[in-house]
Motif scaffolding. Structure first.
Motif, PDB file in Angstrom:
ATOM      1  N   ILE A  89       0.833  -1.209   0.000  1.00 43.82           N
ATOM      2  CA  ILE A  89       0.000   0.000   0.000  1.00 43.82           C
ATOM      3  C   ILE A  89       0.864   1.255   0.000  1.00 43.82           C
ATOM      4  O   ILE A  89       0.585   2.219  -0.728  1.00 43.82           O
ATOM      5  N   ASP A  90       1.915   1.258   0.809  1.00 38.95           N
ATOM      6  CA  ASP A  90       2.799   2.425   0.870  1.00 38.95           C
ATOM      7  C   ASP A  90       3.402   2.729  -0.496  1.00 38.95           C
ATOM      8  O   ASP A  90       3.502   3.896  -0.904  1.00 38.95           O
ATOM      9  N   LYS A  91       3.811   1.694  -1.223  1.00 40.36           N
ATOM     10  CA  LYS A  91       4.382   1.907  -2.552  1.00 40.36           C
ATOM     11  C   LYS A  91       3.331   2.368  -3.541  1.00 40.36           C
ATOM     12  O   LYS A  91       3.608   3.202  -4.415  1.00 40.36           O
ATOM     13  N   ALA A  92       2.127   1.845  -3.410  1.00 43.44           N
ATOM     14  CA  ALA A  92       1.050   2.275  -4.308  1.00 43.44           C
ATOM     15  C   ALA A  92       0.690   3.737  -4.063  1.00 43.44           C
ATOM     16  O   ALA A  92       0.490   4.506  -5.006  1.00 43.44           O
ATOM     17  N   VAL A  93       0.588   4.129  -2.808  1.00 39.17           N
ATOM     18  CA  VAL A  93       0.262   5.518  -2.476  1.00 39.17           C
ATOM     19  C   VAL A  93       1.379   6.461  -2.913  1.00 39.17           C
ATOM     20  O   VAL A  93       1.124   7.566  -3.399  1.00 39.17           O
ATOM     21  N   ALA A  94       2.633   6.009  -2.767  1.00 35.91           N
ATOM     22  CA  ALA A  94       3.779   6.819  -3.188  1.00 35.91           C
ATOM     23  C   ALA A  94       3.973   6.798  -4.698  1.00 35.91           C
ATOM     24  O   ALA A  94       4.840   7.499  -5.224  1.00 35.91           O
ATOM     25  N   MET A  95       3.185   5.978  -5.397  1.00 35.11           N
ATOM     26  CA  MET A  95       3.241   5.858  -6.856  1.00 35.11           C
ATOM     27  C   MET A  95       4.596   5.356  -7.343  1.00 35.11           C
ATOM     28  O   MET A  95       5.121   5.793  -8.366  1.00 35.11           O
TER      29      MET A  95
END
Length: 278
Positions: free
Chosen positions: A211-217
């Motif tokens: 999720i953190d990587k997805a939010v950080a794009m």
């Protein structure tokens, strides 16, 4: 006119318009879309009983802030070596009425070699499960539905599709269909055993990292991590949505909601669901 028929049985999502409408109202109870202009999202694709709430809230958020010419649905379940698969029919049936498909643009991408046309009997839940939501929130907007591989090809697909849209002067919103960690004996994945510690690890470590990587794009990191940590079944759709959003100047996403199937129905095997918007 060519029509793609429903393939999923009733346990995945309702078979009638009445039950679809009723479920969507229940999923949105107490929910207000966040302020802002949202052009992309990630929604889970399990049966509506488990993940429908998260998916409905993502698509509702997109519909509340955008009036696009097209809705792009990036489906998943393709490995890294696979080629994109695109649906070229004119419409796709749902209990709420048929969804119009942009068969012309889809056919162009297929003819150019960017994607393979989906076979008539090709069946996969990652796109179909989202279409009644799309029909509800974007009733008159044509859809482009394509499956993204879990590789850098997902980003290239996004670029090719966006170029085709731009050449036609069309705007779009983008939906990536992806579940997170599939944990437990049913999935052959139990690195932390079973019980409360395993559930906490999935929620606070394995899914949280994705999720953190997805939010950080961070699409590159997300694709690498998915292969190493098995924390999503469909990294490609997330990477495609990130690329499409980034091309429009978006620099960060927002997590609307996260839960697991264990929170709905406790079991030693469970799946994570994230609702993310861009």
């Amino acid at each position: 006119m060519s029509t793609r028929r429903r393939t999923l049985p009733g346990g995945w999502y309702p078979t009638s318009a009445f039950e679809c409408d009723k479920s969507i109202v229940e999923f949105l109870e107490g929910f207000s879309p966040p302020q802002g202009t949202w052009i992309g999202g990630v929604a889970p694709h399990a049966g509506w009983y488990f993940s429908g709430r998260a998916a409905a809230r993502v698509i509702k958020t997109l519909a509340a802030s955008a009036k696009p010419d097209r809705v792009v649905v990036y489906g998943g379940h393709l490995g890294g070596a696979s080629k994109p698969v695109i649906y070229t029919e004119d419409e796709w049936e749902t209990p709420l009425g048929s969804v119009m498909m942009d068969s012309e643009l889809a056919g162009e991408l297929a003819a150019s070699g960017e994607a393979m046309p989906a076979a008539a009997r090709f069946a996969d839940n990652t796109v179909e499960i989202q279409l009644p939501f799309v029909k509800n929130f974007f009733p008159q907007v044509p859809v482009i539905a394509v499956h993204s591989p879990a590789s850098a090809a997902a980003v290239r697909l996004s670029s090719a599709l966006d170029s085709a849209l731009k050449n036609r002067g069309l705007t779009a919103v983008y939906l990536g269909s992806a579940d997170l960690t599939h944990y437990g004996p049913n999935y052959g994945f139990t690195p932390k055993g079973t019980g409360p510690e395993a559930l906490a690890w999935v929620k606070n470590d394995n899914d949280r990292s994705l999720i953190d990587k997805a939010v950080a794009m961070d699409s590159t990191g997300l694709l690498e991590e998915a292969a190493q940590r098995h924390n999503t079944c469909s990294a490609g759709p997330i990477a495609s949505v990130i690329a499409s959003a980034a091309a429009r100047g978006v620099s960060q996403g927002r997590l609307l909601e996260y839960y697991t199937s264990f929170d709905v129905m406790p079991n030693s095997s469970f799946v994570g669901y994230a609702a993310i918007v861009y």
